[in-house]
Design an enzyme around this catalytic site. Structure first.
Site, PDB file in Angstrom:
ATOM      1  N   LYS A   1       0.947  -1.222   0.083  1.00  0.00           N
ATOM      2  CA  LYS A   1      -0.011   0.118   0.017  1.00  0.00           C
ATOM      3  C   LYS A   1       0.623   1.227  -0.010  1.00  0.00           C
ATOM      4  CE  LYS A   1      -3.735  -2.195   1.980  1.00  0.00           C
ATOM      5  NZ  LYS A   1      -4.574  -2.832   3.415  1.00  0.00           N
TER       6      LYS A   1
ATOM      7  N   GLN B   1      -4.942  -1.920   9.794  1.00  0.00           N
ATOM      8  CA  GLN B   1      -4.777  -3.083   9.016  1.00  0.00           C
ATOM      9  C   GLN B   1      -5.565  -4.249   9.786  1.00  0.00           C
ATOM     10  OE1 GLN B   1      -3.801  -3.528   5.919  1.00  0.00           O
ATOM     11  NE2 GLN B   1      -3.879  -5.682   5.854  1.00  0.00           N
TER      12      GLN B   1
ATOM     13  N   ASP C   1     -10.989   2.480   3.944  1.00  0.00           N
ATOM     14  CA  ASP C   1     -11.317   1.122   3.841  1.00  0.00           C
ATOM     15  C   ASP C   1     -12.947   0.870   3.452  1.00  0.00           C
ATOM     16  OD1 ASP C   1      -9.415  -0.757   3.749  1.00  0.00           O
ATOM     17  OD2 ASP C   1      -9.067  -0.501   5.968  1.00  0.00           O
TER      18      ASP C   1
HETATM   19  N1  GUN Z   1      -7.002  -6.931   5.695  1.00  0.00           N
HETATM   20  C1  GUN Z   1      -7.282  -7.825   4.681  1.00  0.00           C
HETATM   21  N2  GUN Z   1      -7.989  -7.212   3.743  1.00  0.00           N
HETATM   22  C2  GUN Z   1      -8.234  -5.852   4.245  1.00  0.00           C
HETATM   23  C3  GUN Z   1      -8.289  -4.377   3.926  1.00  0.00           C
HETATM   24  O1  GUN Z   1      -8.791  -4.360   2.826  1.00  0.00           O
HETATM   25  N3  GUN Z   1      -8.186  -3.417   4.792  1.00  0.00           N
HETATM   26  C4  GUN Z   1      -7.722  -3.737   6.179  1.00  0.00           C
HETATM   27  N4  GUN Z   1      -7.559  -2.594   6.881  1.00  0.00           N
HETATM   28  N5  GUN Z   1      -7.330  -4.771   6.627  1.00  0.00           N
HETATM   29  C5  GUN Z   1      -7.531  -5.757   5.829  1.00  0.00           C
END
Ligand code: GUN
Length: 295
Positions: free
Chosen positions: A52, A96, A119
Site C-alpha cells: 500500500k 490493517q 477502507d
Molecule cells: N485485511 C485484509 N484486507 C484488508 C483490507 O482491505 N483493509 C484492511 N484494513 N485490512 C485488511
C-alpha cells in the site's frame, strides 16, 4: 479465454491518479496523505501494508506506516485513531486487519471518522453503500468493479454467485452488483458454509466471485462454459519447489478452470493488485472532497 490483468488495469488507473496529483501539486496544494496503522507483526499484514505504501509513492501521495506494538491496549489504539481523525494533514487512514485478539475490532472501526475511512468499513459507510449513496466502497469490491468496467464485462441481468459472506468482500460486492446501473443490475446469490448444493448454484452462474480463503475451492465441474471467474483468494500453500517454501494460490483451481471461462483473474496478478489501487482511488476521493469543500 482472456485473462483479467490486474497489473495492467492498476497501472492505467495509477497513471491517471499520478497526473491528477501532479496538477494539484503544481497549483500549490500538498500531496494526498494515506496512513496505515499496523498493529503487531503478522507477516501477511506487513506485506500488504508495504505494498500500500509503495503504491502511494508511485502516485505521488505521502504515506505513513504507523507500526504499533501488539501489546497496545484498546484505549491506546482508540487514542491513536482519535488523533488521526483530528489530524488535518491526513486524508485517509486504515487500520490493517486482523487485529490481535484482545482488541475489539468493531469498536476500533466505529471510532474511525467516516470521512477518513478509506477502507469503507465504518457502519455509516456500509449503510450508505446499501442505500446507494456516495461513499467509500471497500477496497476489494471496488477493485473488482474497476476490473469489470475496464474489460467492459456485461453485468445487467446476469446471474452472479458470490462465494463467501465476509464483511469486507462477499457482503459488499453482492450489494454493489445488485444495485441499479453499471456495473450492477445483476441477480446475486451468496453461497457460504451452510449453503446446500453449492456446486449446482455455481454451475448456473454467469459470473463467479470467489472469496472464501480456501485454496482451489472452485473446480472445473462447478463452472459453466463461458463464465466470468473473479478470484479474490490469496492462499499460501506449501510448495518445496519455491525458494520461500510456499506458493500463492487462489480460491479457484485456475489450471483446470481457466480454459472453460470467457474471462478469469490470475492469482497473483488479478484482484490483489486492484485492491491496493482501490485504496488509492478512495484516498484521492477523500482528498478532493476536502479541497472542493474549501473552494
Ligand atoms: N485485511 C485484509 N484486507 C484488508 C483490507 O482491505 N483493509 C484492511 N484494513 N485490512 C485488511
Amino acid at each position: 479465454m482472456e485473462l483479467l490483468d490486474g497489473r495492467k488495469v492498476s497501472k492505467a488507473i495509477k497513471e491517471g491518479i499520478k497526473s491528477e496529483v501532479d496538477k494539484y501539486i503544481a497549483k500549490g496544494f500538498r500531496a494526498p496523505h494515506l496512513v496505515a496503522v499496523l498493529v503487531g507483526d503478522d507477516p501477511a499484514s506487513k506485506f500488504y501494508v508495504k505494498s500500500k505504501m509503495k503504491s502511494c509513492e508511485q502516485v505521488g501521495f505521502k504515506s505513513t506506516n504507523m507500526s504499533i506494538d501488539k501489546s497496545v491496549s484498546q484505549g491506546e489504539l482508540l487514542e491513536i485513531v482519535e488523533n488521526l481523525n483530528n489530524n488535518d494533514d491526513v486524508d485517509g487512514y486504515i487500520v490493517q486487519l486482523p487485529l490481535p485478539k484482545h482488541l475489539d475490532v468493531n469498536k476500533i472501526l466505529e471510532a474511525i471518522s467516516p470521512e477518513k475511512d478509506v477502507d469503507g468499513f465504518h457502519p455509516v459507510n456500509m449503510g450508505k453503500l446499501i442505500l446507494g449513496l456516495d461513499t467509500f466502497v471497500p477496497a476489494t469490491p471496488l477493485g473488482i468493479l474497476e476490473i469489470i468496467k475496464s474489460y467492459d464485462i456485461q453485468t445487467s441481468g446476469k446471474d452472479v454467485v458470490v462465494v463467501g459472506r465476509s464483511n469486507i468482500v462477499g457482503k459488499p460486492i453482492s450489494i454493489c452488483l445488485s444495485q441499479k446501473g453499471y456495473p450492477g443490475d445483476s441477480t446475486v446469490t451468496i453461497v457460504h458454509s451452510r449453503t446446500d448444493n453449492i456446486e449446482e448454484k455455481l454451475k448456473s452462474a454467469d459470473i463467479i466471485i470467489a472469496a472464501i480463503g480456501q485454496p482451489k475451492f472452485v473446480k472445473e465441474h462447478m463452472v459453466k462454459a463461458g463464465a466470468v471467474v473473479i478470484d479474490v483468494g490469496i492462499n499460501r500453500v506449501e510448495d518445496q519447489t519455491k525458494k520461500s517454501g510456499y506458493a500463492l494460490v487462489g480460491d479457484v483451481d485456475f489450471e483446470n478452470v481457466a480454459s472453460k471461462c470467457s474471462y478469469i483473474t490470475p492469482v497473483p496478478g488479478g484482484v490483489g493488485l486492484m485492491t491496493v489501487t482501490a485504496l488509492i482511488i478512495n484516498t484521492l476521493k477523500s482528498y478532493k472532497k476536502k479541497y472542493e469543500s474549501t473552494k
